[in-house]
Design a protein around this motif. Structure first.
Motif, PDB file in Angstrom:
ATOM      1  N   THR A  92       0.839  -1.207   0.000  1.00 52.31           N
ATOM      2  CA  THR A  92       0.000   0.000   0.000  1.00 52.31           C
ATOM      3  C   THR A  92       0.872   1.255   0.000  1.00 52.31           C
ATOM      4  O   THR A  92       0.618   2.213  -0.746  1.00 52.31           O
ATOM      5  CB  THR A  92      -0.937   0.008   1.222  1.00 52.31           C
ATOM      6  OG1 THR A  92      -1.661  -1.218   1.244  1.00 52.31           O
ATOM      7  CG2 THR A  92      -1.903   1.179   1.165  1.00 52.31           C
ATOM      8  N   SER A 139      -6.515   3.070  -4.831  1.00 54.88           N
ATOM      9  CA  SER A 139      -7.898   2.568  -4.842  1.00 54.88           C
ATOM     10  C   SER A 139      -8.037   1.312  -5.687  1.00 54.88           C
ATOM     11  O   SER A 139      -9.009   0.581  -5.563  1.00 54.88           O
ATOM     12  CB  SER A 139      -8.844   3.657  -5.340  1.00 54.88           C
ATOM     13  OG  SER A 139      -8.625   3.875  -6.716  1.00 54.88           O
ATOM     14  N   THR A 140      -7.072   1.047  -6.559  1.00 50.35           N
ATOM     15  CA  THR A 140      -7.173  -0.140  -7.415  1.00 50.35           C
ATOM     16  C   THR A 140      -6.478  -1.363  -6.815  1.00 50.35           C
ATOM     17  O   THR A 140      -6.496  -2.435  -7.405  1.00 50.35           O
ATOM     18  CB  THR A 140      -6.551   0.144  -8.799  1.00 50.35           C
ATOM     19  OG1 THR A 140      -5.214   0.616  -8.599  1.00 50.35           O
ATOM     20  CG2 THR A 140      -7.328   1.201  -9.554  1.00 50.35           C
ATOM     21  N   LEU A 141      -5.888  -1.182  -5.627  1.00 45.35           N
ATOM     22  CA  LEU A 141      -5.161  -2.300  -5.011  1.00 45.35           C
ATOM     23  C   LEU A 141      -6.053  -3.512  -4.775  1.00 45.35           C
ATOM     24  O   LEU A 141      -5.604  -4.651  -4.887  1.00 45.35           O
ATOM     25  CB  LEU A 141      -4.567  -1.866  -3.660  1.00 45.35           C
ATOM     26  CG  LEU A 141      -3.306  -1.005  -3.694  1.00 45.35           C
ATOM     27  CD1 LEU A 141      -2.932  -0.573  -2.284  1.00 45.35           C
ATOM     28  CD2 LEU A 141      -2.153  -1.764  -4.346  1.00 45.35           C
ATOM     29  N   GLN A 142      -7.294  -3.230  -4.454  1.00 44.40           N
ATOM     30  CA  GLN A 142      -8.169  -4.340  -4.063  1.00 44.40           C
ATOM     31  C   GLN A 142      -8.963  -4.914  -5.218  1.00 44.40           C
ATOM     32  O   GLN A 142      -9.861  -5.732  -5.010  1.00 44.40           O
ATOM     33  CB  GLN A 142      -9.108  -3.866  -2.950  1.00 44.40           C
ATOM     34  CG  GLN A 142      -8.314  -3.470  -1.731  1.00 44.40           C
ATOM     35  CD  GLN A 142      -9.183  -2.942  -0.611  1.00 44.40           C
ATOM     36  OE1 GLN A 142     -10.234  -3.499  -0.328  1.00 44.40           O
ATOM     37  NE2 GLN A 142      -8.740  -1.873   0.022  1.00 44.40           N
ATOM     38  N   TRP A 143      -8.660  -4.507  -6.402  1.00 43.73           N
ATOM     39  CA  TRP A 143      -9.344  -5.090  -7.550  1.00 43.73           C
ATOM     40  C   TRP A 143      -9.079  -6.600  -7.583  1.00 43.73           C
ATOM     41  O   TRP A 143      -7.994  -7.051  -7.192  1.00 43.73           O
ATOM     42  CB  TRP A 143      -8.829  -4.452  -8.857  1.00 43.73           C
ATOM     43  CG  TRP A 143      -9.423  -3.103  -9.127  1.00 43.73           C
ATOM     44  CD1 TRP A 143     -10.187  -2.379  -8.264  1.00 43.73           C
ATOM     45  CD2 TRP A 143      -9.294  -2.337 -10.318  1.00 43.73           C
ATOM     46  NE1 TRP A 143     -10.542  -1.180  -8.847  1.00 43.73           N
ATOM     47  CE2 TRP A 143     -10.012  -1.137 -10.116  1.00 43.73           C
ATOM     48  CE3 TRP A 143      -8.660  -2.541 -11.540  1.00 43.73           C
ATOM     49  CZ2 TRP A 143     -10.104  -0.145 -11.090  1.00 43.73           C
ATOM     50  CZ3 TRP A 143      -8.749  -1.558 -12.514  1.00 43.73           C
ATOM     51  CH2 TRP A 143      -9.472  -0.366 -12.289  1.00 43.73           C
ATOM     52  N   GLN A 163      -1.515  -4.495  -7.650  1.00 43.25           N
ATOM     53  CA  GLN A 163      -2.755  -5.212  -7.362  1.00 43.25           C
ATOM     54  C   GLN A 163      -2.469  -6.672  -7.004  1.00 43.25           C
ATOM     55  O   GLN A 163      -2.992  -7.206  -6.019  1.00 43.25           O
ATOM     56  CB  GLN A 163      -3.616  -5.096  -8.629  1.00 43.25           C
ATOM     57  CG  GLN A 163      -4.961  -5.724  -8.613  1.00 43.25           C
ATOM     58  CD  GLN A 163      -5.514  -5.759 -10.048  1.00 43.25           C
ATOM     59  OE1 GLN A 163      -5.000  -5.110 -10.965  1.00 43.25           O
ATOM     60  NE2 GLN A 163      -6.560  -6.542 -10.246  1.00 43.25           N
ATOM     61  N   TYR A 205      -0.485  -6.879  -3.776  1.00 45.31           N
ATOM     62  CA  TYR A 205      -1.347  -6.610  -2.625  1.00 45.31           C
ATOM     63  C   TYR A 205      -2.137  -7.862  -2.238  1.00 45.31           C
ATOM     64  O   TYR A 205      -2.253  -8.209  -1.070  1.00 45.31           O
ATOM     65  CB  TYR A 205      -2.287  -5.451  -2.955  1.00 45.31           C
ATOM     66  CG  TYR A 205      -3.184  -5.055  -1.819  1.00 45.31           C
ATOM     67  CD1 TYR A 205      -2.686  -4.291  -0.753  1.00 45.31           C
ATOM     68  CD2 TYR A 205      -4.531  -5.442  -1.785  1.00 45.31           C
ATOM     69  CE1 TYR A 205      -3.512  -3.928   0.303  1.00 45.31           C
ATOM     70  CE2 TYR A 205      -5.356  -5.081  -0.729  1.00 45.31           C
ATOM     71  CZ  TYR A 205      -4.850  -4.324   0.313  1.00 45.31           C
ATOM     72  OH  TYR A 205      -5.655  -3.961   1.356  1.00 45.31           O
ATOM     73  N   ALA A 206      -2.640  -8.543  -3.269  1.00 45.49           N
ATOM     74  CA  ALA A 206      -3.400  -9.771  -3.013  1.00 45.49           C
ATOM     75  C   ALA A 206      -2.515 -10.792  -2.296  1.00 45.49           C
ATOM     76  O   ALA A 206      -2.947 -11.451  -1.334  1.00 45.49           O
ATOM     77  CB  ALA A 206      -3.920 -10.345  -4.331  1.00 45.49           C
ATOM     78  N   GLN A 218      -1.891  -9.736   1.322  1.00 42.18           N
ATOM     79  CA  GLN A 218      -3.059  -9.998   2.171  1.00 42.18           C
ATOM     80  C   GLN A 218      -3.123 -11.462   2.573  1.00 42.18           C
ATOM     81  O   GLN A 218      -3.625 -11.799   3.644  1.00 42.18           O
ATOM     82  CB  GLN A 218      -4.344  -9.611   1.422  1.00 42.18           C
ATOM     83  CG  GLN A 218      -4.478  -8.114   1.182  1.00 42.18           C
ATOM     84  CD  GLN A 218      -4.446  -7.307   2.465  1.00 42.18           C
ATOM     85  OE1 GLN A 218      -5.282  -7.486   3.360  1.00 42.18           O
ATOM     86  NE2 GLN A 218      -3.447  -6.445   2.605  1.00 42.18           N
TER      87      GLN A 218
END
Lengths: 99, 487, 501
Positions: free
Chosen positions: C220, C249-253, C474, C477-478, C481
């Motif tokens: 992030t 804002s597109t990280l969680q796509w 993206q 980030y996945a 997580q």
């Protein structure tokens, strides 16, 4: 081995304004020879019909308008210099001829 | 033995853009040293160049005016060598994809014109300036000039004499001035020149060893250096010696060239594509636009002046050599409709004045209206030729209009006949000896008396009128005396 | 680690706390300076830190700036990024004492978002190296094992982020200099697409390869920092006028069905078994997340290092020609006036450069000068540019088969201090996985994907097509997580520090 010798390294050092002699010269010549030896592997690759890439981006014609912008003050420029004689930066005398 | 000289010229011209080639610093001659620099032109760590659009377009303009082929794509390269006036120790220049190639410039030889090939034209950044201390082993660096846009124009070795080389430079300078891209002031260094020369027997096909000469700061230096170098090489060849392939420096004080370095140990510039600048595609539309907007060039104007103003080839040539001179002529000629008189005033007194004072035309305040006015004052008899010359001198000196000078200096001719008679009578009274000499037939006595009369009029008398008047009076006097004797 | 220190937090955590008024930026800076003061003597992540100047800067910043994305948050800079009126040396004697009169574009952008700039993170001299051992002012240690290198050349930045001596940092990457130290120190490092971030104010190493990028504690933060520094800049002709997406804002796509290519040429001899195992595990994680992994080929990979060292050294030899003692920085103290020899200037140049540059810098300058010199240009530099085309074409072809490419970041975990110093070629070979991205100009991200038995961080690299940083972030980030590698911190106890001494 044998891509470069100490003579070549000396010549290149002169071009690059570096001073090398004795063991340091020998050592660096050996290292350069090793690295250039490794680089020879490229010669195996045929590239006759390959265009060279000097820029990865296909950008062209990046121009600025002919608009003046602020310069640095003379004082700032001279303060940066290791030796100065305002309003100039000084260097050991340059001799125009080498003969 | 007779040799043919084979000469090529390499001209560097500073483009008078507002800002430098790759940064926003002013291009301005004569500023305080090191006051017109920024991180970019100083080559400080981390800076990047961005190309000036005006320099790009002006480069194309010059290329087109010189009939050169503008490349479809041009790029910049780094030319690497260490020198303290070169901030990055490389110069951003152009190597294998220059702005333009294969141009030509026509020069007027002795009546017959000759096309001189232009090998290539490229853009590069200028270096700073070095001054050398006379009493200490130090040099001083001024970086103001670093990054000023330079256009390098390299001729083919098509020049065959010093005179041709000189004409090429004069014509090239005229073209550049007409294009309004540079003031081409050699004293200020905005036009600089290197030359190369080799000799060969007229029967030879191949060229002899080429010697490059640097440090030529004026057209005269080019002439002198070439003359000297041609003699030097001829002498060596006559002795059976070989000419060394080398670079020589012109020493204007000693009037000779001196060896600088031989080509064998010539610098290895290690050119490679400038990674901080992208390639530039030269669109054919842009080329057409610039071509269409080209101003009238010296050769075209020369033709026009001959046909429109009925000037001789020589007059047209002299008047078009400098754009400002040509413009002064044309505007004045339009105002007074007397082109030949205008040409005479400009080519005679004006150029003599400028030469004597070693001034450029733009150094004097002069309006076409003023010259037209002066010609009018001569035409209507207000001023004699001599007086007009004097007035003209004052116009140039003081930069004010002729009518003002005429009024304030009461420089009008004396038209009052009574006053003239009075002057003549007083001269006759005061110089009885000359009067006697005249009556004895000594013709130059009259000239002496006229001179005295003019002096008394403070130059305001019309000399012809004064001569006529004095001659009539003296003749009358002589008749009276002779008459008395015979009675 | 003192868990109660604000220095341990990320940009996004601190931004929430500061915005909500729960903490004061002064308190954050105090905590960070305390941490730096405590550890810098051993780790040498910073070449110097001036607390008074930083406090003043924060006060100025608070007085004049509105709340930005980085309001009150300190950002650490590698010592090759120019900050107005601050000393910048590139960890070289030749620039010692040089105070830059201007701000880099990235520095301006950080300031506009309210950041407090902490300059002078240690590095390999002029970014030449993969271990930060080539710093003229002493190397940086790896916070996970003090006898190991932090990687390089942005070793100071990576070490500082890992050891909570920085909230986040900027480094520069010419052949892996952000990604490899991020890998060695167990943090996230992102090298953007060539042209994504302005290079104006980054002291050039190899102009056609250099990029500035973030080194952060998590993905992030990398997205936040990239969003701040990316975008067109009129002062850099090679900076692309490509729109900057909202990377945060597109990280969680969703990442399901996105394709990961695994180049077979990257998993051959020389790869450490633990690195290999960690990558295999990462592949399984990605598959669990619904991504599709398949083997691809980048056939010219074996030529990348040779190509890189031709191009990078050639450009470097030219970029470093300016350090000659005339205008700024170091000038040889030898009194040349007295010699009054005709070559006083030549001597000054030679002595200044010979005394001012370290041995790796000299080696690369010589190599670069050689490959550009008369008679060798075609065989070396031109050849290198041609092979560069082939390497780039490999990647161009790969993007039709996958969205990102997964590789190890480095063939081994952080090596021991001194281990490769005597053998430059061995050192160069450790950049094998990162170099191609610079040659092709594509973005690459390194993030932690495990630890060795000895407790050293292991890293993986994700590569994407030009200007596809959003996709990299993206997917990263996945993965982040789904794992907790990024939450681990080095245990910098006094005892361990004492042992290493």
């Amino acid at each position: 081995m044998g891509v470069v010798n100490t003579e070549t390294v000396k010549h290149v050092a002169a071009l690059a304004r570096l001073h090398l002699e004795g063991q340091a010269l020998e050592q660096i010549a050996a290292q350069l020879d090793q690295i250039l030896g490794y680089v020879q592997l490229l010669q195996k690759l045929p590239t006759d019909n390959v265009a060279p890439t000097s820029h990865v981006l296909a950008l062209t014609n990046v121009l600025r308008e002919d608009t003046p912008a602020a310069s640095l003050s003379q004082d700032t420029v001279l303060t940066l210099a290791p030796e100065r004689h305002p309003p100039f930066v000084t260097v050991p005398k340059v001799i125009e001829t080498s003969s | 033995m007779e040799y043919e000289s084979v000469i090529g010229l390499e001209v560097h011209v500073q483009l008078q853009t507002k800002s430098k080639l790759f940064c926003g610093c002013l291009v301005n001659f004569g500023a305080a040293p090191n006051s017109q620099t920024c991180p970019v032109c100083l080559g400080l760590p981390g800076v990047l160049p961005v190309f000036n659009r005006q320099a790009f377009e002006w480069g194309i303009r010059v290329a087109l005016a010189l009939d050169a082929t503008v490349g479809r794509v041009m790029k910049f390269d780094r030319k690497q060598y260490f020198y303290p006036d070169l901030p990055k120790n490389y110069q951003i220049s152009q190597y294998d994809q220059p702005l333009a190639r294969r141009g030509a410039l026509t020069i007027d030889g002795e009546g017959n014109s000759k096309r001189i090939g232009i090998h290539r034209i490229h853009l590069e950044e200028d270096a700073g300036k070095l001054l050398h201390s006379t009493d200490e082993p130090v040099s001083f660096v001024d970086f103001n000039r670093a990054g000023v846009p330079l256009l390098e124009i390299v001729s083919e070795p098509d020049l065959r004499s010093t005179e041709e080389a000189y004409q090429y430079l004069v014509e090239l300078k005229a073209v550049l001035q007409y294009l309004e891209v540079s003031n081409c002031n050699m004293e200020e260094g905005s036009l600089r020149c290197d030359t190369n020369v080799s000799l060969r027997r007229p029967t030879d096909i191949s060229l002899g060893a080429k010697v490059e000469i640097k440090n030529l700061n004026s057209f005269r230096a080019v002439k002198q250096a070439l003359e000297h170098e041609i003699k030097r090489q001829a002498l060596l060849l006559d002795q059976g010696s070989a000419i060394a392939l080398e670079t020589r420096l012109w020493d204007a004080k000693r009037q000779r060239t001196e060896s600088m370095r031989s080509k064998e140990d010539a610098a290895d510039y290690r050119y490679f594509p400038e990674p901080d600048l992208v390639p530039f595609v030269i669109d054919s539309n842009v080329v057409e636009q610039i071509q269409a907007a080209l101003p009238e060039l010296p050769a075209q104007r020369r033709q026009r002046f001959q046909s429109v103003y009925q000037l001789s080839a020589y007059d047209a040539h002299v008047l078009t050599q400098e754009r400002t001179l040509a413009e002064l002529f044309e505007r004045t000629a339009c105002l007074c409709q007397k082109p030949k008189a205008v040409a005479n005033w400009i080519m005679g007194d004006l150029l003599a004045y400028l030469n004597a004072k070693n001034l450029a035309l733009d150094a004097v305040t002069l309006r076409p209206e003023w010259l037209a006015q002066l010609i009018g004052l001569v035409d209507d008899g207000t001023l004699s030729g001599t007086m007009a010359k004097e007035v003209w001198g004052k116009v140039l000196e003081r930069g004010i209009e002729p009518a003002v000078i005429v009024r304030e200096g009461s420089l009008q001719q004396i038209v009052d006949v009574g006053l003239l008679e009075h002057l003549a009578d007083s001269v006759i009274r005061e110089y009885p000896k000359s009067v006697e000499d005249y009556s004895k037939g000594k013709a130059n006595a009259l000239m002496y008396l006229v001179g005295q009369g003019m002096k008394r009029s403070q130059g305001k008398a019309n000399p012809q009128q004064m001569t006529q008047l004095l001659k009539r009076k003296l003749d009358e006097l002589r008749e009276r005396i002779t008459g008395r004797v015979t009675e | 680690m003192s868990v109660d220190s604000l220095a341990a937090l990320t940009i996004h955590e601190l931004h929430s706390l500061i915005s909500a008024g729960k903490i004061q930026p002064q308190q954050l800076l105090e905590d960070l300076l305390e941490r730096i003061e405590y550890h810098n003597g051993r780790l040498h992540a910073y070449l110097s830190v001036d607390p008074d100047r930083l406090h003043r800067q924060l006060e100025d910043q608070l007085r004049t700036r509105k709340a930005g994305r980085l309001a009150g948050i300190p950002i650490t800079l590698k010592d090759n990024l120019c900050v107005s009126a601050e000393e910048i040396t590139c960890a070289s004697r030749i620039l010692r004492g040089f105070r830059c009169p201007y701000d880099a574009t990235v520095v301006q952008r950080l300031r506009e978002e309210g950041a407090v700039i902490i300059p002078r993170a240690n590095m390999d001299e002029f970014a030449f190296g993969s271990s930060t051992e080539n710093s003229a002012f002493g190397g940086t240690r790896n916070p996970w094992a003090l006898d190991r290198v932090p990687g390089g050349s942005s070793g100071g930045s990576a070490c500082a982020v890992s050891a909570d001596m920085a909230i986040a940092a900027l480094g520069s990457d010419t052949g892996g200099s952000i990604r490899q130290p991020a890998c060695c120190c167990g943090v996230v490092g992102l090298k953007p697409t060539y042209g994504r971030v302005s290079r104006y104010g980054l002291v050039a190493f190899a102009s056609s390869l250099d990029q500035i990028g973030p080194i952060t504690k998590d993905v992030t933060d990398a997205a936040i920092l990239l969003g701040v520094i990316a975008g067109h800049d009129a002062r850099d002709s090679t900076c692309a006028p490509v729109e900057v997406p909202d990377y945060v804002s597109t990280l969680q796509w969703p990442v399901k069905k996105l394709r990961i290519g695994i180049p077979k040429e990257y998993f051959v001899e020389g790869i450490d078994t633990e690195v290999k195992a960690a990558l295999d595990e990462a592949v399984r994680t990605f598959e669990r997340l619904g991504l599709v992994c398949e083997s691809i080929s980048l056939p010219h990979t074996p030529y990348a290092i040779a190509t890189y060292y031709l191009i990078a050294t050639a450009e470097a030899s030219s970029n470093l020609a300016r350090y000659d003692g005339v205008q700024y920085g170091y000038r040889s103290a030898t009194n040349l006036r007295q010699e009054s020899s005709s070559n006083g200037l030549l001597e000054m140049h030679r002595r200044t450069r010979t005394e001012g540059f370290g041995s790796e810098v000299k080696r690369r300058i010589l190599l670069g000068t050689y490959v550009l010199s008369q008679g060798y240009y075609e065989a070396y530099y031109l050849k290198g540019m041609k092979v560069r085309t082939l390497i780039k074409q490999d990647f161009d072809a790969a993007w039709s088969r996958c969205d990102v490419i997964l590789t190890p970041t480095a063939p081994t975990p952080a090596f021991r201090i001194g281990e490769k110093l005597e053998n430059p070629l061995q050192m160069y070979l450790s950049d094998v996985y990162t170099i191609s991205a610079n040659l092709a100009g594509i973005p690459g991200l390194s993030m932690p994907c495990g630890f060795s038995r000895e407790g050293l961080p292991l890293g993986m690299q994700l590569l994407a097509a030009p200007f596809k940083e959003q996709k990299l972030l993206q997917i990263a980030y996945a993965y982040e997580q789904a794992t907790d590698w990024h939450r681990r911190k080095p245990t910098l106890s006094r005892q361990q520090i004492a042992q290493s001494k």
